[in-house]
Scaffold this active site. Structure first.
Site, PDB file in Angstrom:
ATOM      1  N   GLY A 310       2.472  68.880  40.323  1.00  0.00           N
ATOM      2  CA  GLY A 310       2.226  67.456  40.049  1.00  0.00           C
ATOM      3  C   GLY A 310       2.510  66.565  41.250  1.00  0.00           C
ATOM      4  CB  SER A 311       0.690  63.582  42.451  1.00  0.00           C
ATOM      5  OG  SER A 311       0.709  62.861  41.242  1.00  0.00           O
ATOM      6  CB  CYS A 313       6.415  67.702  40.710  1.00  0.00           C
ATOM      7  SG  CYS A 313       5.372  67.456  39.327  1.00  0.00           S
ATOM      8  N   GLY A 344      -1.544  69.300  36.242  1.00  0.00           N
ATOM      9  CA  GLY A 344      -0.978  68.865  37.517  1.00  0.00           C
ATOM     10  C   GLY A 344      -1.702  69.414  38.722  1.00  0.00           C
ATOM     11  NE  ARG A 392       9.637  55.900  35.061  1.00  0.00           N
ATOM     12  CZ  ARG A 392      10.214  54.781  34.684  1.00  0.00           C
ATOM     13  NH1 ARG A 392      10.765  53.969  35.570  1.00  0.00           N
ATOM     14  NH2 ARG A 392      10.282  54.459  33.409  1.00  0.00           N
TER      15      ARG A 392
HETATM   16  P1  XMP Z   1      -0.479  65.043  38.590  1.00  0.00           P
HETATM   17  O1  XMP Z   1      -0.671  65.886  39.803  1.00  0.00           O
HETATM   18  O2  XMP Z   1      -1.752  64.823  37.850  1.00  0.00           O
HETATM   19  O3  XMP Z   1       0.474  65.899  37.633  1.00  0.00           O
HETATM   20  O4  XMP Z   1       0.244  63.762  38.889  1.00  0.00           O
HETATM   21  C1  XMP Z   1       0.920  65.460  36.391  1.00  0.00           C
HETATM   22  C2  XMP Z   1       1.924  66.434  35.839  1.00  0.00           C
HETATM   23  O5  XMP Z   1       3.109  66.500  36.649  1.00  0.00           O
HETATM   24  C3  XMP Z   1       4.179  67.018  35.858  1.00  0.00           C
HETATM   25  N1  XMP Z   1       5.360  66.188  36.056  1.00  0.00           N
HETATM   26  C4  XMP Z   1       6.469  66.567  36.716  1.00  0.00           C
HETATM   27  N2  XMP Z   1       6.816  67.738  37.287  1.00  0.00           N
HETATM   28  N3  XMP Z   1       8.879  66.776  37.985  1.00  0.00           N
HETATM   29  C5  XMP Z   1       8.032  67.851  37.920  1.00  0.00           C
HETATM   30  O6  XMP Z   1       8.373  68.912  38.450  1.00  0.00           O
HETATM   31  C6  XMP Z   1       8.604  65.578  37.423  1.00  0.00           C
HETATM   32  O7  XMP Z   1       9.366  64.618  37.527  1.00  0.00           O
HETATM   33  C7  XMP Z   1       7.320  65.474  36.759  1.00  0.00           C
HETATM   34  N4  XMP Z   1       6.731  64.440  36.081  1.00  0.00           N
HETATM   35  C8  XMP Z   1       5.534  64.933  35.680  1.00  0.00           C
HETATM   36  C9  XMP Z   1       3.718  66.982  34.420  1.00  0.00           C
HETATM   37  O8  XMP Z   1       3.415  68.295  34.035  1.00  0.00           O
HETATM   38  C10 XMP Z   1       2.499  66.082  34.477  1.00  0.00           C
HETATM   39  O9  XMP Z   1       1.596  66.265  33.435  1.00  0.00           O
END
Ligand code: XMP
Length: 486
Positions: A310-311, A313, A344, A392
């Site tokens: 995820g962007s 993460c 993600g 976030r």
């Molecule tokens: P994108 O790449 O579309 O991904 O922004 C969205 C997904 O990222 C995950 N997600 C997290 N993973 N720490 C993580 O390791 C976080 O704080 C976090 N927040 C979201 C989640 O699966 C989401 O759908």
């Protein structure tokens, strides 16, 4: 049905993700991209007209995003970093947004006052009320127009349009074409539905009828209401929360924790199934084929796959744990009887096609929807005066604080500052509505399918899996530069 893993493909994907590959074109057969079907599934019993899911993140999916994505044909998952009540209200808001027949329209008695009626209309954001007697029989209808200049003390029965002058329909007899004709012939905004005894059975509004034509791909349940999902955790009040969300109308529950390949998640899934044997359940996040097998035994209906792509993460950076997303999506989907949502790591539209071709049935989007009108939160100016919104990770310190606050925990600030975050908060440029972003994503996906020589997403996936060596190209470093550096 489980598929046979292709040895060459498994080796090619090992340690790789979307930017490591291109898909070779085939012999195009489509005359127009408009003819290409993007129909898919989020889970066993939740269909999709476009394979897009908005992420259960508190800066991405509240009611407004869920409504917009479902109207376009996908589904939104309402995040869980808020109180039970607030999450249920968001689910209810999505379910009320569209109907063919509103089964329980807001109603009032004829001897109530205009002031009371105005309050109900204002509170529930509706432009009219049906008027019924104590037996539930329709006696009239009241719209904003009827009470616009009233002081408030007048009685409803003196302002409403009364029954002999009302056009009504019988629920058992009505089709969309008939509704449109009645509304057109009589210039109606609202059409009450009654039974043989004239008891109120529902209401059809011109807005709902217009939306049926404006959003032909809208993703709806049998009652004509938009589909919506809601996230839960795996500890604490997750079962009570689930019960409330199901009552509020959630079509699918997404049990979502950072690492669902764990005893905690397995126990939570087993408890959930015991209590809600028939409710649609998607479990995430996983990246191990072994986890698919474990959860299949517990009767889940789908999986969310992704660990750290995820962007927002930082899990991979902070813990060194993760599996590249292309590898994870392929290996999990090969072992799953039910649909996989690739969650993600989608940073450009072309990656959506790759995630789907490699085994995903849908993609979950966070960062690419950030900064749009439909996300929760305000637009504010940054230090250069540029319009921005916050985005976030759900494991960021800021999101954890919000969660503890919603749970009314003691000292949420202090507690959140002691937890090691695995996500970041950042400002993203304000980008207007998410609708053109979705249109581009789906237009590009239709192009991929057409370039491959297929007429539907399902056909493209089957063609790829039947002959992966013909389609998948692993890129050299210079081919990556040629493809991605712009
Ligand atoms: P994108 O790449 O579309 O991904 O922004 C969205 C997904 O990222 C995950 N997600 C997290 N993973 N720490 C993580 O390791 C976080 O704080 C976090 N927040 C979201 C989640 O699966 C989401 O759908």
């Amino acid at each position: 049905m489980r598929r046979v893993e292709h040895d060459w493909l498994r080796k090619m994907l090992w340690g790789c993700t979307f930017d490591d590959f291109l898909i070779s074109p085939g012999w195009g057969v489509a005359v127009s991209r408009k003819d290409i079907s993007l129909v898919s599934r989020f889970s066993q019993n939740i269909p999709l007209n476009i394979p897009l899911v908005s992420a259960n993140m508190d800066t991405i999916t509240g009611a407004r995003m869920a409504i917009t994505v479902a109207k376009k044909g996908g589904i939104g998952i309402i995040h869980r970093y808020l109180s039970n009540d607030d999450q249920c209200k968001k689910v209810e808001e999505v379910k009320r947004e569209e109907n063919f027949i509103i089964e329980k329209p807001y109603s009032i008695f004829p001897d109530a006052t205009v002031g009371e009626a105005k309050n109900i209309m204002l509170k529930n954001k509706v432009g009219g009320l049906v008027v019924v007697d104590e037996l539930g029989k329709l006696v009239g209808i009241l719209t904003e127009r009827d009470v616009r200049y009233c002081s408030g003390t007048e009685l409803i029965q003196d302002r409403m349009t009364k029954v002999p002058n009302l056009i009504t329909a019988k629920s058992s007899e009505i089709s969309l074409a008939e509704v449109k004709k009645l509304m057109d012939d009589h210039r109606l905004e609202k059409l009450p539905i009654v039974d043989d005894d004239f008891c109120l059975k529902g209401l059809i509004t011109s807005r709902d009828v217009e939306n049926l034509e404006k959003f032909p791909l809208a993703n709806k349940d049998k009652k004509g209401q938009l589909l919506v999902g809601a996230a839960i955790g795996a500890t604490g009040d997750y079962l009570e929360r689930s019960a409330d969300l199901i009552k509020a109308g959630a079509d699918v529950i997404v049990l979502d924790i950072a690492n669902a390949q764990s005893n905690i998640a397995e126990k939570a899934v087993a408890e959930f199934r015991k209590r809600f044997p028939d409710m649609e359940l998607v479990v995430g996040n996983i990246v191990l084929p072994g986890a698919v097998k474990v959860f299949n035994r517990h009767g889940v209906n789908g999986f969310k796959v992704g660990l750290g792509p995820g962007s927002a993460c930082t899990t991979r950076k902070n813990t060194g744990i993760g599996i590249p997303q292309a590898q994870a999506v392929y290996s999990c989907s090969m072992n799953s009887e039910f649909p996989i949502c690739a969650d993600g790591g989608i940073k450009r539209d072309g990656s959506i096609a790759e995630a789907l071709i490699l085994g995903g049935s849908s993609v979950m989007i966070g960062g690419m929807f950030a900064g749009t009108d439909e996300t929760p939160g305000l637009v504010f100016p940054d230090s250069d005066g540029k319009k921005v919104k916050a985005f976030r990770g759900m494991a960021s310190r800021e999101a954890m604080y919000e969660k503890l606050h919603a749970e009314e925990a003691d000292n949420p600030y202090e507690t959140s500052s002691r937890i090691s975050p695995e996500g970041i908060e950042r400002k993203v440029e304000y980008r207007g509505s998410v609708v053109p972003i979705i249109n581009d994503m789906m237009g590009h996906l239709a192009s991929t399918i057409s370039y491959m020589g297929a007429m539907s997403l399902q056909e493209a996936k089957e063609m790829f899996m039947a002959h992966p060596t013909e389609y998948l190209i692993k890129l050299s470093e210079s081919a990556k530069r040629e493809s991605w550096d712009r």
